[in-house]
Design a protein around this motif. Structure first.
Motif, PDB file in Angstrom:
ATOM      1  N   GLN A   1       0.604  -1.267   0.018  1.00 38.31           N
ATOM      2  CA  GLN A   1      -0.065   0.142  -0.328  1.00 38.31           C
ATOM      3  C   GLN A   1       0.811   1.291  -0.112  1.00 38.31           C
ATOM      4  OE1 GLN A   1      -2.192  -0.581   3.627  1.00 38.31           O
ATOM      5  NE2 GLN A   1      -3.449  -2.247   2.487  1.00 38.31           N
ATOM      6  N   ALA A   2       0.486   2.279  -0.815  1.00 36.56           N
ATOM      7  CA  ALA A   2       1.196   3.539  -0.889  1.00 36.56           C
ATOM      8  C   ALA A   2       0.190   4.586   0.006  1.00 36.56           C
ATOM      9  CB  ALA A   2       1.413   4.035  -2.190  1.00 36.56           C
ATOM     10  N   THR A   3       0.634   5.315   1.160  1.00 32.79           N
ATOM     11  CA  THR A   3      -0.020   5.800   1.998  1.00 32.79           C
ATOM     12  C   THR A   3       0.444   7.145   2.126  1.00 32.79           C
ATOM     13  OG1 THR A   3       0.372   5.086   3.969  1.00 32.79           O
ATOM     14  CG2 THR A   3      -1.228   3.969   3.088  1.00 32.79           C
ATOM     15  N   ASN A   4      -0.269   8.072   2.628  1.00 39.96           N
ATOM     16  CA  ASN A   4       0.339   9.425   2.854  1.00 39.96           C
ATOM     17  C   ASN A   4       1.069  10.186   1.674  1.00 39.96           C
ATOM     18  OD1 ASN A   4      -0.717   8.620   5.479  1.00 39.96           O
ATOM     19  ND2 ASN A   4       1.169   8.431   6.210  1.00 39.96           N
ATOM     20  N   LEU A   5       0.472   9.958   0.774  1.00 39.01           N
ATOM     21  CA  LEU A   5       0.774  10.777  -0.771  1.00 39.01           C
ATOM     22  C   LEU A   5       0.937  12.255  -0.389  1.00 39.01           C
ATOM     23  CD1 LEU A   5       2.278  10.478  -3.416  1.00 39.01           C
ATOM     24  CD2 LEU A   5       0.083  10.071  -4.128  1.00 39.01           C
TER      25      LEU A   5
ATOM     26  N   ALA B   1       5.720   9.903   0.254  1.00 34.99           N
ATOM     27  CA  ALA B   1       4.690   8.779   0.522  1.00 34.99           C
ATOM     28  C   ALA B   1       5.398   7.813   1.436  1.00 34.99           C
ATOM     29  CB  ALA B   1       4.459   7.950  -0.758  1.00 34.99           C
TER      30      ALA B   1
ATOM     31  N   LEU C   1       5.431   3.607   1.990  1.00 37.65           N
ATOM     32  CA  LEU C   1       4.903   2.271   1.475  1.00 37.65           C
ATOM     33  C   LEU C   1       4.713   1.234   2.695  1.00 37.65           C
ATOM     34  CD1 LEU C   1       7.136   1.922  -1.488  1.00 37.65           C
ATOM     35  CD2 LEU C   1       4.998   2.816  -1.589  1.00 37.65           C
TER      36      LEU C   1
ATOM     37  N   THR D   1       1.885  -5.560   3.549  1.00 38.92           N
ATOM     38  CA  THR D   1       0.999  -6.131   4.552  1.00 38.92           C
ATOM     39  C   THR D   1       1.119  -7.656   4.369  1.00 38.92           C
ATOM     40  OG1 THR D   1      -0.871  -5.743   3.144  1.00 38.92           O
ATOM     41  CG2 THR D   1      -0.359  -4.101   4.603  1.00 38.92           C
TER      42      THR D   1
ATOM     43  N   PRO E   1       6.820   0.639   7.806  1.00 34.25           N
ATOM     44  CA  PRO E   1       6.605   1.630   6.794  1.00 34.25           C
ATOM     45  C   PRO E   1       7.696   2.019   6.412  1.00 34.25           C
ATOM     46  CG  PRO E   1       5.946   2.360   9.215  1.00 34.25           C
ATOM     47  CD  PRO E   1       6.378   0.747   9.108  1.00 34.25           C
TER      48      PRO E   1
ATOM     49  N   HIS F   1       9.440   5.230   4.564  1.00 30.42           N
ATOM     50  CA  HIS F   1       9.150   6.578   3.864  1.00 30.42           C
ATOM     51  C   HIS F   1      10.069   6.897   2.702  1.00 30.42           C
ATOM     52  CE1 HIS F   1       9.889  10.853   3.556  1.00 30.42           C
ATOM     53  NE2 HIS F   1       8.723  10.884   3.495  1.00 30.42           N
TER      54      HIS F   1
ATOM     55  N   GLU G   1      -1.754  11.173  -8.334  1.00 29.01           N
ATOM     56  CA  GLU G   1      -1.767   9.632  -7.836  1.00 29.01           C
ATOM     57  C   GLU G   1      -0.676   8.819  -7.864  1.00 29.01           C
ATOM     58  OE1 GLU G   1      -4.927   7.281  -9.655  1.00 29.01           O
ATOM     59  OE2 GLU G   1      -4.023   7.624 -11.699  1.00 29.01           O
TER      60      GLU G   1
ATOM     61  N   LYS H   1       0.532   4.843  -8.298  1.00 27.72           N
ATOM     62  CA  LYS H   1       0.191   3.388  -8.276  1.00 27.72           C
ATOM     63  C   LYS H   1       1.438   2.566  -8.371  1.00 27.72           C
ATOM     64  CE  LYS H   1      -3.594   4.439 -11.565  1.00 27.72           C
ATOM     65  NZ  LYS H   1      -4.021   4.081 -12.784  1.00 27.72           N
TER      66      LYS H   1
END
Length: 163
Positions: A67-71, A87, A89, A92, A140, A142, A158, A160
């Motif tokens: 998952q890529a979060t906090n972009l 971001a 990564l 999981t 995580p 960064h 975005e 991907k």
């Protein structure tokens, strides 16, 4: 005179049955190697057999588990006309797996593509992560990527995960 039927003794069938069953299982294991070697308990069996047979287990990979979060995209503090993309990564999956390629897209108000770029792990891994091949599980990571500012039309962005 009636012809005599030759019938195999029953003990021959008891010898052939395990032999034919084993042959069938070996063929299935050989032809389904790519699929079965990625699933338990088959992976453990292949892991035991491969050193004897000279095969190599494929790397486990599940892009859906990354998952890529906090972009966040912000202006570069030191370079004019540049942006910094931050971001986090997270892998999981239940195992470490290779870092993915990342596709960064910028689009306009009508969702038309303005700019796009693919980044390999060699391009976005820095510092103590530079040169690492496997992404740890549930840790995580960064990342910060410097890119050229695609202009005022690029109002959406975005990231991907790609193979």
């Amino acid at each position: 005179m009636t012809p005599q039927k030759k019938v195999m003794p029953s003990w021959v069938w008891w010898v052939l049955l395990p032999l034919l069953t084993t042959t069938l299982l070996v063929q299935i294991a050989y032809f389904k190697f790519d699929t079965l070697s990625k699933k338990q308990p088959w992976r453990n069996i292949y892991a035991s057999a491969c050193p004897l047979l000279g095969c190599k287990l494929p790397q486990l990979r599940d892009l859906n588990a990354i998952q890529a979060t906090n972009l966040m995209v912000r202006s570069h503090p030191q370079l004019e006309g540049a942006l910094i993309v931050d971001a986090v990564l997270v892998n999981t999956a239940d195992y470490s797996q290779p870092f993915p390629n990342l596709l960064l897209n910028f689009s306009d108000l009508k969702n038309r593509n303005v700019a796009s770029r693919r980044f390999s792990p060699l391009e976005y891994l820095q510092g103590e992560l530079a040169g690492r091949r496997l992404m740890p599980q549930d840790s995580p990571v960064h990342i910060a990527i410097e890119v050229v500012d695609p202009g005022a039309e690029a109002v959406n962005y975005e990231m991907k995960i790609t193979p």
